[in-house]
Scaffold this active site. Structure first.
Site, short mmCIF file in Angstrom:
data_model
loop_
_atom_site.label_atom_id
_atom_site.label_comp_id
_atom_site.label_asym_id
_atom_site.label_seq_id
_atom_site.Cartn_x
_atom_site.Cartn_y
_atom_site.Cartn_z
N ASP A 1 15.26 11.16 2.84
CA ASP A 1 16.28 10.12 2.66
C ASP A 1 16.83 10.28 1.23
OD1 ASP A 1 17.67 7.72 2.15
OD2 ASP A 1 16.46 6.64 3.63
N TYR B 1 11.82 3.62 2.63
CA TYR B 1 12.61 2.45 3.01
C TYR B 1 11.90 1.70 4.15
CZ TYR B 1 17.00 0.26 4.78
OH TYR B 1 17.98 -0.58 5.22
C1 LIG Z 1 20.19 1.00 2.84
C2 LIG Z 1 19.30 2.14 3.08
C3 LIG Z 1 19.25 2.75 4.33
C4 LIG Z 1 19.98 2.18 5.53
O1 LIG Z 1 21.33 2.25 5.42
P1 LIG Z 1 22.30 1.28 6.25
O2 LIG Z 1 23.61 1.96 6.12
O3 LIG Z 1 22.20 -0.07 5.60
O4 LIG Z 1 21.80 1.24 7.65
C5 LIG Z 1 18.47 3.87 4.48
N1 LIG Z 1 17.74 4.36 3.46
C6 LIG Z 1 17.75 3.78 2.25
C7 LIG Z 1 16.93 4.36 1.16
C8 LIG Z 1 18.52 2.65 2.02
O5 LIG Z 1 18.48 2.04 0.83
#
Ligand SMILES: *Cc1c(COP(=O)(O)O)cnc(C)c1O
Length: 413
Positions: free
Chosen positions: A207, A135
């Site tokens: 993530d 990300y």
């Molecule tokens: C959207 C996203 C985030 C961040 O999340 P928010 O709640 O918008 O801060 C982190 N990792 C990935 C893969 C995302 O798509």
């Protein structure tokens, strides 16, 4: 847009299992424990006068009845609003069950969850390994905030697998993964990387936002920390911001102290909304899976589409990783259209009835945005010609979504 929406429009036929656009594996074989734990985890009606859902505690100060209890408040389950209430505890317990975690820390956004983990292991002159397809804001945190603290980041190829060993330095303090990757959806051999990291005693984090914690269980594959943007699938309704840091036993103390020092906490109303979204995660994810695959397979055969990037539709080693590690797909994937002028890209996107343009995803609604993966990565090349898009297939009838895309294609074709 709302006044254009006609339920059951599209080709006029309802979606059915026999529909050609539906893949044969439309209903993924998810671990059946999850359906039940999504309904029951984090609940305690007997402590709440029989109410099924936990009350929303608005609290900063919590009072103690005696001097002794006040002086020993660090041993109490709840001692101060910032450190949690029964409301936030209910969501933490629920997400911990879903992710098979020893403990969960809630944060104000997915981004703050990622940044907190990245900060927790940072020491001057240390080194991180971060996947090239992560990300973009995660990447930027490494190249700005961490670089400023003399933490060096090496971005690595998502297909590296066990060869990650060659990039490890004596100063490597964290290996960060994201599978599938943002925008282009490459899968990683997560267990192979986790195994190498373990033999070298290096913590691993991933993530896991894409799977919602429902279709992939990183902690069961040897990863130490799984991070999710709760904003996306657990929230599920595009109305809250939140993150969750899901911890295996090795990292609980370190991460809890780090998050505590930052003073991270979440508002009770948002926690309540996230708990409400949590209860229906299974049914929503199965529908995102089926509808997403139906739309992806339709796109793959369209003459204007160069390539579809959907983790369930890969071939070769990607297919093996998919089959081994994932139980289904969320509604988010990518596709590349043949060379397209800026004007035609705009006509295509602006003529869609059901697909909105905006950041984030994981809500009940469909989204479609242009992406530019070539401009982000440094360890790998993005050489596919044409315009890239990221699509989120929501909970509308997939036939309506396909008809909408077809009409937009016709306008530019
Ligand atoms: C959207 C996203 C985030 C961040 O999340 P928010 O709640 O918008 O801060 C982190 N990792 C990935 C893969 C995302 O798509």
């Amino acid at each position: 847009m709302a006044d254009n929406i006609v339920v059951g429009a599209g080709d006029g036929k309802p979606a059915s299992a026999s529909d050609k656009s539906q893949p044969l594996d439309a209903l993924p074989a998810v671990d059946s424990r999850d359906d039940t734990l999504l309904v029951h985890s984090g609940k305690n009606p007997s402590a709440n006068h029989g109410a099924i859902n936990p009350p929303v505690y608005h609290a900063s100060t919590l009072l103690f009845p005696t001097v002794d209890k006040f002086l020993n408040r660090h041993t109490a389950e709840f001692r101060y609003g910032r450190r949690g209430t029964p409301t936030s505890k209910a969501l933490e317990n629920a997400i911990a069950d879903l992710e098979r975690a020893a403990s969960v820390i809630l944060t104000p956004s997915g981004k703050s969850a990622n940044s907190t983990v990245l900060m927790a292991f940072a020491e001057p002159d240390s080194h991180y390994l971060v996947v090239d397809t992560t990300y973009k804001p995660t990447r930027e945190f490494c190249t700005s905030q961490l670089a400023q603290m003399n933490v060096a980041t090496t971005f690595y190829d998502p297909s590296i697998g066990a060869n990650i060993a060659d990039l490890i330095r004596p100063t490597t303090r964290l290996i960060w993964m994201e599978s599938p990757g943002s925008q282009t959806f490459e899968l990683q051999d997560v267990p192979a990387i986790a195994k190498v990291a373990k033999t070298r005693n290096i913590p691993t984090a991933i993530d896991n936002t894409w799977s919602g914690g429902f279709f992939f269980k990183p902690l069961e594959h040897g990863v130490d920390i799984s991070v999710q943007s709760v904003t996306k699938y657990i929230g599920g309704h595009s109305d809250l911001m939140m993150g969750a840091i899901c911890l295996g036993p090795r990292s609980v103390d370190l991460l809890q102290s780090c998050a505590g020092r930052f003073g991270l906490c979440t508002g009770p109303n948002d926690v309540y909304l996230a708990l409400r979204g949590f209860r229906t995660l299974a049914v929503r994810m199965r529908q995102h899976h089926a509808s997403g695959l139906a739309v992806a397979q339709w796109l793959a055969q369209h003459p204007l589409v160069e390539r579809v990037m959907h983790p369930a539709l890969g071939s070769g080693s990607s297919r093996s990783l998919w089959r081994r590690d994932f139980t289904g797909a969320s509604g988010l994937f990518g596709f590349v259209m043949k060379e397209l002028s800026q004007e035609k890209t705009a006509t295509f996107l602006e003529s869609l009835r059901y697909f909105g343009m905006g950041s984030s995803w994981g809500g009940y609604e469909s989204l479609l945005i242009p992406t530019f993966p070539g401009s982000i990565r440094t360890a790998t090349n993005w050489s596919t010609p044409g315009q890239c898009f990221r699509i989120h297939v929501g909970l509308e009838n997939p036939n309506d979504l396909i008809a909408d895309l077809e009409a937009a294609f016709d306008r530019i074709g």
